[in-house]
Design an enzyme around this catalytic site. Structure first.
Site, short mmCIF file in Angstrom:
data_model
loop_
_atom_site.label_atom_id
_atom_site.label_comp_id
_atom_site.label_asym_id
_atom_site.label_seq_id
_atom_site.Cartn_x
_atom_site.Cartn_y
_atom_site.Cartn_z
N SER A 67 1.48 1.92 -7.08
CA SER A 67 1.47 0.66 -6.34
C SER A 67 0.45 -0.30 -6.94
CB SER A 67 1.22 0.91 -4.85
OG SER A 67 1.35 -0.27 -4.11
N HIS A 170 6.35 -2.99 -0.44
CA HIS A 170 7.44 -2.49 -1.27
C HIS A 170 8.78 -2.47 -0.53
CE1 HIS A 170 4.60 -1.62 -4.41
NE2 HIS A 170 3.86 -0.95 -3.56
#
Length: 294
Positions: A67, A170
């Site tokens: 991430s 996300h």
């Protein structure tokens, strides 16, 4: 290092030293603060460990970030300068904070259960499998109402753990942040990576800096496939993994997925000598730096 943090603080518009030392947990929970803080910590640890980022790239046979950790990985691999990485991640944090304020959203880790059943249950609830971390851990993300309904009827043999994050990262909820970061990314020149650099999109080794930068932007609203990154590391034959601060999460996942690989989470300056010894021991074999968290 103090001069670097002063420079980086100016780049991101935050007092990184204060946030990293005396700020309380609620202040750091703000994703607009947390993201540049995490990346600055990872880059600083890389510099402390290797001396400079050229040496970092030369010492690592592969680099991957989870991430927001992908921005640290991009700096270590030479795709982005530290200034560009921090400017982009600061914009990412601000954009994701604004997107999170539109609709109450969140994320919940799903631990255990049958993988196919877990994924089916997540999608049936209208949620997104935002982080597929492998090792029996998938993170579901969506609105608070969707997560509450999911918690009321969880998948069989699975445990749920709500995450302390600002929103449904996300997922499509982050689309406004993609546009915001994309505008800034258009002003940045990305160099090709100086070592193997893995992408969260699919675990692929990306050889083009421009492509990796594009993936960094689109990943904001796309699921993290850390399971695929782990599979690539296994295929590369890694023998040792070093996780830079904030460390512990990724080595925990690797402990189950990459058996026989020597692992080290760098959590304090006292761990740097151990990391240097591990690098020297595995020099010439496939090794990797892991960086970042959910």
């Amino acid at each position: 290092m103090a001069e670097r943090f002063a420079e980086w603080s100016e780049v991101v518009g935050l007092d990184l030293v204060r946030y990293g030392t005396t700020a309380d947990a609620e202040e750091i929970r703000d994703t607009a603060v947390a993201q540049p803080l995490l990346v600055s910590a990872g880059i600083a640890a890389s510099l402390a460990l290797f001396g400079d980022l050229d040496s970092a790239a030369a010492s690592a046979d592969a680099v991957a970030g989870h991430s927001v950790g992908e921005f640290t990985a991009a700096a270590v691999a030479g795709v982005l300068t530290p200034r560009d990485a921090l400017a982009l991640v600061a914009e990412r944090g601000r954009g994701m904070a604004e997107a999170s304020a539109v609709t109450p959203t969140g994320m919940t880790a799903v631990l255990g259960g049958d993988r196919d059943e877990v994924l089916a249950a997540i999608r049936a609830a209208g949620l997104t499998p935002a982080n597929d971390n492998g090792s029996g851990q998938i993170v579901a993300a969506g609105t608070v109402e969707q997560l509450e309904a999911f918690a009321a009827a969880p998948p069989a043999r699975a445990r749920l753990r709500p995450l302390s994050v600002a929103g449904a990262f996300h997922t499509h909820h982050m689309a406004p942040a993609v546009k915001r970061v994309d505008a800034l990314a258009a002003t940045v020149t990305a160099a090709d990576p100086r070592t193997r650099l893995l992408s969260n999109r699919d675990g692929a080794v990306v050889a083009s800096g421009a492509e990796y930068l594009s993936r960094l932007v689109s990943q904001i609203s796309s699921p993290v496939r850390w399971d695929s990154c782990t599979a690539t590391l296994a295929d590369l034959g890694v023998t040792a993994l070093i996780e830079l601060p904030p460390a512990g999460t990724l080595t925990g996942l690797a402990r189950r997925a990459l058996r026989g690989v020597e692992l080290l989470a760098v959590k304090s300056p006292e761990d740097l000598d151990r990391a240097r010894a591990l690098i020297a021991e595995h020099s010439g074999a496939a090794s990797a730096d892991l960086e970042g968290q959910v």
